[in-house]
Structure formats: C-alpha cells, structure tokens
Design an enzyme around this catalytic site. Structure first.
Site, PDB file in Angstrom:
ATOM      1  N   GLU A 128      -2.244  10.030  -1.036  1.00  5.03           N
ATOM      2  CA  GLU A 128      -1.159   9.486  -0.212  1.00  5.03           C
ATOM      3  C   GLU A 128       0.138   9.957  -0.834  1.00  5.03           C
ATOM      4  OE1 GLU A 128      -1.006   5.275   0.494  1.00  5.03           O
ATOM      5  OE2 GLU A 128      -3.161   5.158   0.882  1.00  5.03           O
ATOM      6  N   GLU A 159      -7.116   1.732  -3.223  1.00  8.45           N
ATOM      7  CA  GLU A 159      -6.255   1.374  -4.363  1.00  8.45           C
ATOM      8  C   GLU A 159      -6.732   0.100  -5.031  1.00  8.45           C
ATOM      9  OE1 GLU A 159      -2.188   1.098  -3.047  1.00  8.45           O
ATOM     10  OE2 GLU A 159      -1.892   3.236  -3.274  1.00  8.45           O
TER      11      GLU A 159
HETATM   12  C1  GLA Z   1      -0.488   2.222  -0.513  1.00 17.23           C
HETATM   13  C2  GLA Z   1      -1.627   1.931   0.444  1.00 17.23           C
HETATM   14  C3  GLA Z   1      -1.296   2.311   1.855  1.00 17.23           C
HETATM   15  C4  GLA Z   1       0.098   1.865   2.223  1.00 17.23           C
HETATM   16  C5  GLA Z   1       1.091   2.448   1.246  1.00 17.23           C
HETATM   17  C6  GLA Z   1       2.525   2.058   1.504  1.00 17.23           C
HETATM   18  O1  GLA Z   1      -0.535   3.480  -0.964  1.00 17.23           O
HETATM   19  O2  GLA Z   1      -2.811   2.583   0.044  1.00 17.23           O
HETATM   20  O3  GLA Z   1      -2.243   1.710   2.697  1.00 17.23           O
HETATM   21  O4  GLA Z   1       0.148   0.477   2.186  1.00 17.23           O
HETATM   22  O5  GLA Z   1       0.799   1.977  -0.039  1.00 17.23           O
HETATM   23  O6  GLA Z   1       2.916   2.411   2.754  1.00 17.23           O
END
Ligand code: GLA
Ligand code: CA
Length: 780
Positions: free
Chosen positions: A261, A184
């Site tokens: 995700e 991210e």
């Molecule tokens: C983001 C991150 C993950 C985690 C989620 C929240 O998507 O990529 O590593 O921190 O948020 O749980």
C-alpha cells in the site's frame, strides 16, 4: 418438477460461460530470488488499488482502463465481509457485489489481480469490513483465535469467497496472482496462532495454489511470523524508501520487495481539513521504488465513494470518515484524471517491461449541472415513528437487530423542581435530547460529550434521545463499537444518581424501503425529518449534489443511498453517479436529523471537498490558555538522536501518573520553529505500550489544523504516517512546544517512545526535550 430441467439448463449455461471466460492458459506466479516470477520471468508488480463497492458497477471497466492507462499491470482489491454477509448466513455476490465479474473484467483488460479478502480489511470501511451482527454476541472478540464464534464465521465467509474466486487463480487460467491473509495484523496484535488460522482458512477456502502474502509496516512486521506467506510493507507518499526496507532486507536479504500500500493521499474525517499529499513528494518515492525494481500497489489509485452507511471511523478520539473517498488519489472521485494521474503515467512509461504498452486513456464520463431546486414535501420524524420495541434496560441498536442508521430511545423522567443532569454512557455517536418534544441539547461523541442539563418539570415528562450512528471504528483496539447507547442513561441531582429504565425503542434503518414508507406532506418539517423532492434531467451524467444547506443525515436518489452528509464539512457535495439517474423525473429523499437551513439541492460539475465549517473548535487550547510548568519537575530530560525511527527513553524511576506532558525545547535543525510528533507510546513496567483507549489531549500549545490535518491527537492515532505539528500557517509560534495527555486513569510508567515524522521532511523533529508525569492535572 417443472423447475428441474430449467435448473439443469441454467447450470449448463453457467458452466459453459465460465469455461469460456477462463479459457486463458494456466500460469504461475511465485516469490523468487529478489524478484517475483510470473510464468518463470522476473516481474515487477505495478498495482492500482480499486474497491468495487466504491464504484458503481457500470463504471468498473472505466476505472480499470484508467488504471491501465496510468501504467499499471495489476489491480488490487479488498473484499468487505460485511458487504457480502449483511445478515448472518445470507451471502450476496450478485450485481454490485459480483466480485468474480469484477476480477474477470480486470482479466479482460489484460491485467492481473491481487485479492485481499480479510476477514478484516480496515480501509475506512464500517468496522473494517467485519459484520455488525458479530456484536450481538455480548463478549465477542475479533481478530483473535480466542473467540471460536468469530473464527468459525470467518472461515465460513472465506469459504464463500473461495467459491467465487478460487477458480480464478492464475494456476487455473485466471488472473489472481496473490491473495492476502488478514490486514496489517501487527498494528493490532501479535498472536501468531490467529494468523496461522486465517492463513489455513484461506487455503482451505480453495486458494490452494496461489501465492499468499501478508502486509505490515517496517516498524512492526517482525512482531509475528507466518510460514508459507510472503511479507510486504505499507507506507505513505514521500517516504524514504531505503529506510522503509532497511530492516526487512537485513532479515530477508533474498526476498523481493513490495510496498503493498503506497498511500497516494489520505482519507478525510468529518470536521477536519481535507487531506492532500503533494504530487512531487508522492512521485519522488515512486520513482525511487521503480529504480530499485520494487513492486508496489497505489492505495488508492482511485478511491471512489463510501456510499450508503459504509464509511468507517477512527478512535480514540472518535472521528468518523467523510463519504467521499476521493483520497486525493491520481484518479478523482468521479473517475477524472488529475495532475497526479499524468505524473504517474509519465513516470511509469519509462519502466514498462518488454512487450508492455501504456493503455489508452478512456473517454471522460459526462458531467451535468442541475439547477437548484427545493424539496417541497416533508415528514417530521416524530410523526412517523415505527412500531416500538420495549426494553427494561437501554441497549445498543445491534441488540434490536439493527445494523445501521438512527435509533430513538423514549422513557419518562419524574417531575422535579431541582436542577438535574442527564448522563449518557456511552453515546455512539451523535444525539439530540428532547424533553416533552422540545430539543434541550446536542451531544457529539467526537468531543466526548455525555451530559445535558435537564429543565425543571412540573409533571412527569417524556424523554426522547435520538441517536445517529456514524461509521463503526475500523482501526485499532476500539473496533468493538456498538451503536446507539451502549450502557446506561442516568439522572443526577448532584447527590443521587438513578438509572432510567423501561424504554420504548424505535429503529430507523438505512434501507430505502423504510424511507419510502414515511408519510410526506407539503411544507417543512420543523426539526428532524425526511424531505422529498423531484428534479428533471434531459441528459443523464455524473454530478455533485450540493447539500451545504442541510444539517446532518443521509440522501437517497431513485432508491440509491448516496451516503452521509454533515454541515461541518469539509465535504459539502455528494457524488451522484449519472448511471443512477433517469432521463426525465428523478426522486430525492433527504433525512436530516438536525435542521436544514434551507431544503434545497443543486447539481454541481465540481465537488466541494474542502469547505470546513466546524460547529465548535476541536483545538486543544482555549483562547489565552497557557501551560504553567514553573513549579513542575521533569521526570526525564535530554536530547533525542537525529534521524528516523522510534526513540526510547527509560525514566530513572518508575512513575505513577495520569497526566503526561512532553515539552520540546528545540528542533534537530537550528532555527526550525516547529515541533512534529508522529506517535507517542508510554511504557508499562514490562516495557509494553499502555493502551490508549481513554487518552485525551488536554493541551497543545499550537496545532496546524487549517493547512493540514496535524492536530495534537495525531500523536496517538496509531498511524505512523500522520503527525502533530505546530502551526505553520500564520504566526509560527516559537519553542518551547508542549502537548499534555490525560491517560484516563493512573498508570505505572517506566518510560516512553517517540516516533518522529517518517516522510522525507525533517521539520519539527525534536532535539532537546523534557517530560513530566503527574497524578493531578497540570496547571493551565
Ligand atoms: C492501512 C490499511 C488500509 C487503509 C490505509 C489508510 O494501510 O491497510 O486498509 O486503512 O491504512 O487509508
Ligand atoms: Ca500518528
């Protein structure tokens, strides 16, 4: 010389067993036209995210089988750099850290694997997976190509990962179908060169054949470009799937879609309500994705536990993660099936690909209860000080070669009959201050505490500051988060301020070996200290240790570090895996830096994850407080268009100010009494968002902090899926609603951006608004 033949023999043995475990035929996995292609055929990835460090290795197979039984064909994993390289240059991939063994186990279960090696991961893990020792470099920068040291260490680490996992790429007969580059990144930066460096480092580490990908959000994925790497998006339970992929499909009409995700629940913070996401909203969007053949990974399928010191934190405002990483995921913390689990299984059985069958649900792991028992021995912290280090200036613990734990700073304050204040800059993260051995105040970084009143002292007095470090910030720009006291400690009498120098520094690391050495005696430590007890079990089994009578600290059982506890909750139990217990006698050590109400522990058959006991209200409105806008002139007023996505407003004139107030006059839907805001950004004169490092909510007329974690500071936590919402339990106050933010310094502000909540609900979406900007605080 004798050693050589043995070495050769071992080498032969490992080569042989390696050859055996990868005897599967080489395969292919590629990004095709609107579909992923596995061995030449269209393939929808249904992945379960599991974190091997959050699961005792004896249970890895169980959790993998549960994921398969839920309908998954793939397991998605992070590697945390700081787990594998706890000291610079010393790598550990053995035992609990044996990631290659984990990936092979996934293959033995007939599943594919997606690997996310970092170097940065996030994941509510200490420093997002970056090693603490990077912080020994005074001016270190991370997640940028501007710091050669950071880049060089990242490359070296990735090389080590490659040694473990590159042989397991699908093209080599392994089961790894994709490898992620960074994580991210667009939420942090937009430096294309950096992402290219990391992409190349991943390739050069040996991942030379496998498909690479990166993940970002629908709102920011086109902030940078990365050639040769697939793009996937992350979003949460209940999202509107068409909205999420709209922009992506406009730009890449022929690429396959994947939610890398899909957040099944959410993580818990200490002192904040337990997070849940409803089964129905979660399943609804999952079905939408399956109907559109969209690949996904459930984050988390099973969250497990952030054992030891590994839980991270968010900031601003600083807020540390609870130890349980249950995540309200389909598979509970103990590996138990839940309503969500069966809902996923029931849904996915309708979307299996030809030849696929649902895995069997493996037998549940045994659970035991342990009757309450007392910890009869203790060791007061002040009677068990290690050898101190001397330091003229105060410094954070990293500079004393300490990664995690507690640190005691000791110095002398001069005699004085005046009232004085002690000022700490900055405290990370929680402290008790003692004068001549007497506690005189407790400070909590979550509230921005930094001063204590000092008593008058007839003679020079001993000053002790005992600091406990909770998790390092794992997300956003506050990620350089050194622990202990980061800058200075001063005494002020109102006129003069002097810095205190010449410290004795005592380090209390988290290793079991250190705790074991303290001198226990019968009886209770009066104040911070260690407590030790034993308990017997006839049969081993998982249990949840009830630590609700303790203050704040950490627990070790038979040498295993179960993690942090804190009386404020919401978590009041610690997961105790049965495989770490022994038949017969077991040892428990509790380190409490506060004071226990009672030194007892019991094993429960169910966790307590939702018992919040705030020691002080974190609400952003004092009783009876009322914002008075009667004499204020708004700098902007109008109506936002309905619908999702960021809305931007530019002021008629650039404003100068430190205090910002957004007032919602009504909602998009008539009669909706709520206001909700996912994110707010203020724009500088170039239209870029202002940094939020020193932002503080000073007022919110109403917040929901019981039924959900919808406090007002959610408007700048940089998470688009979390939001401020006015109270929906109890009285449901009516419009207008206001939030006031102190920006920490005066800025030139050209306008602002507002992001409404992004789930399917529209409750609280603002229609008409007024905005105020001032140099002076608002009248409260
Ligand atoms: C983001 C991150 C993950 C985690 C989620 C929240 O998507 O990529 O590593 O921190 O948020 O749980
Ligand atoms: Ca938010």
């Amino acid at each position: 010389m004798k050693k050589l033949p043995l070495l050769l023999f071992l080498l032969l043995l490992t080569t042989l067993s390696y050859a055996q475990s990868t005897k599967a035929k080489p395969g292919t996995f590629e990004v095709g036209n609107k579909e992923f292609m596995l061995n030449g055929k269209p393939f929808v990835i249904r992945a379960a995210e599991l974190h091997y460090p959050r699961i005792p290795k004896e249970y890895w197979d169980h959790r993998i089988k549960l994921s398969k039984a839920m309908g998954m064909n793939t397991v998605c994993i992070y590697l945390f750099w700081n787990l594998h390289e706890q000291q610079e240059g010393q790598y550990n991939f053995k035992g609990q850290n044996d990631v290659a063994a984990f990936v092979k186990l996934v293959q033995d279960n007939g599943m594919y694997c997606i690997v996310r090696p970092g170097p940065y991961a996030c994941a509510e893990w200490d420093m997002g997976g970056l090693p603490w020792w990077l912080l020994k470099k005074q001016d270190v920068q991370v997640r940028t190509s501007k710091d050669e040291y950071y880049l060089d260490r990242s490359r070296k680490y990735l090389k080590e990962v490659g040694k473990q996992l590159a042989p397991l790429q699908i093209q080599n007969g392994g089961n790894i179908i994709m490898v992620q580059v960074e994580n991210e990144y667009a939420t942090f930066g937009s430096e294309q060169e950096y992402m290219e460096e990391i992409r190349d480092a991943v390739r050069n580490a040996g991942f030379d054949k496998v498909e690479l990908f990166r993940c970002d959000w629908s709102s920011n994925f086109n902030k940078y470009k990365l050639d040769g790497v697939a793009t996937t998006l992350n979003f949460g339970a209940g999202s509107n799937i068409d909205n999420q992929f709209r922009k992506f499909q406009e730009i890449y009409p022929n690429l396959p879609l994947m939610c890398s995700e899909y957040w099944t629940g959410w993580f818990d913070h200490w002192g904040r309500p337990h997070e849940t996401r409803s089964v129905s909203s979660f399943i609804g969007s999952l079905k939408d994705m399956q109907d559109r053949r969209i690949s996904f990974s459930l984050y988390m399928a099973h969250g497990g536990t952030s054992f030891g010191q590994w839980g991270g934190a968010n900031a601003p405002p600083y807020s540390a993660m609870a130890t349980s990483y249950d995540y309200n995921a389909p598979i509970g913390e103990q590996g138990n099936t839940t309503e969500k689990f069966f809902a996923v299984r029931d849904l996915l059985k309708n979307y299996l690909q030809p030849g696929e069958t649902l895995g069997e649900i493996p037998a549940a792991k045994p659970i035991i209860a342990i009757p309450a028992f007392q910890l009869e021995e203790s060791a007061p912290l002040f009677d068990n000080l290690p050898k101190p280090k001397q330091s003229r200036d105060i410094q954070p613990m990293e500079m004393f070669d300490q990664g995690w734990g507690r640190i005691l700073y000791r110095s002398t304050i001069p005699a004085s009959s005046e009232r004085r204040k002690l000022i700490i800059t900055d405290l990370h993260d929680w402290a008790t201050v003692f004068v001549d051995g007497k506690p005189i105040g407790k400070l909590d970084r979550r509230r921005g505490d930094n001063t204590v009143e000092l008593p008058t002292t007839a003679a020079d007095a001993r000053l002790d500051i005992l600091v406990e470090a909770t998790g390092r910030v794992n997300y956003g720009n506050a990620i350089i988060d050194r622990k202990g006291i980061t800058e200075k400690v001063e005494i002020s009498d109102g006129t003069n301020t002097t810095e205190i120098k010449n410290w004795q520094v005592y380090n209390f690391p988290v290793d079991y070996a250190f705790q074991k050495k303290v001198k226990f005696k019968k009886g209770s430590a009066n104040g911070p200290g260690w407590y030790r007890g034993t308990f017997n079990v006839n049969e081993t089994g998982d249990t949840f240790l009830d630590v609700s009578t303790w203050g704040k600290g950490m627990v070790w059982v038979n040498g295993y570090n179960l993690g942090r506890f804190w009386k404020i909750g919401p978590q009041q139990t610690l997961f105790m895996p049965g495989v770490w217990l022994k038949k017969g006698k077991n040892e428990i050590i509790v380190l409490d830096v506060d004071v226990p109400r009672e030194a007892k522990v019991a094993g429960l058959t169910k966790p307590i994850l939702d018992e919040l006991r705030p020691d002080e209200s974190l609400l952003h409105r004092a009783k009876g407080q009322q914002l008075n806008l009667a004499n204020e002139t708004p700098v902007a007023a109008g109506a936002f268009p309905a619908g999702n996505g960021w809305k931007e407003v530019n002021f008629d004139q650039v404003q100068h100010g430190r205090y910002f107030c957004l007032e919602a006059l009504n909602a998009q839907e008539e009669k909706d009494p709520f206001t909700s805001v996912a994110e707010l950004e203020l724009l500088d004169i170039n239209g870029n968002p202002l940094h939020t490092l020193r932002w503080k909510v000073v007022y919110a007329d109403s917040e929901e902090v019981t039924a959900g974690n919808n406090a007002a500071d959610k408007v700048f936590d940089n998470q688009e899926s979390t939001f401020w919402q006015t109270q929906r339990t109890g009285q449901k106050p009516a419009h207008p609603h206001q939030v006031v933010i102190d920006l920490g310094e005066t800025f030139r502000i050209k306008g602002f951006r507002y992001l409404p909540r992004s789930d399917k609900s529209t409750a609280g979406m603002i229609k008409e608004y007024k905005v105020y900007v001032k140099e002076e605080p608002f009248k409260l």
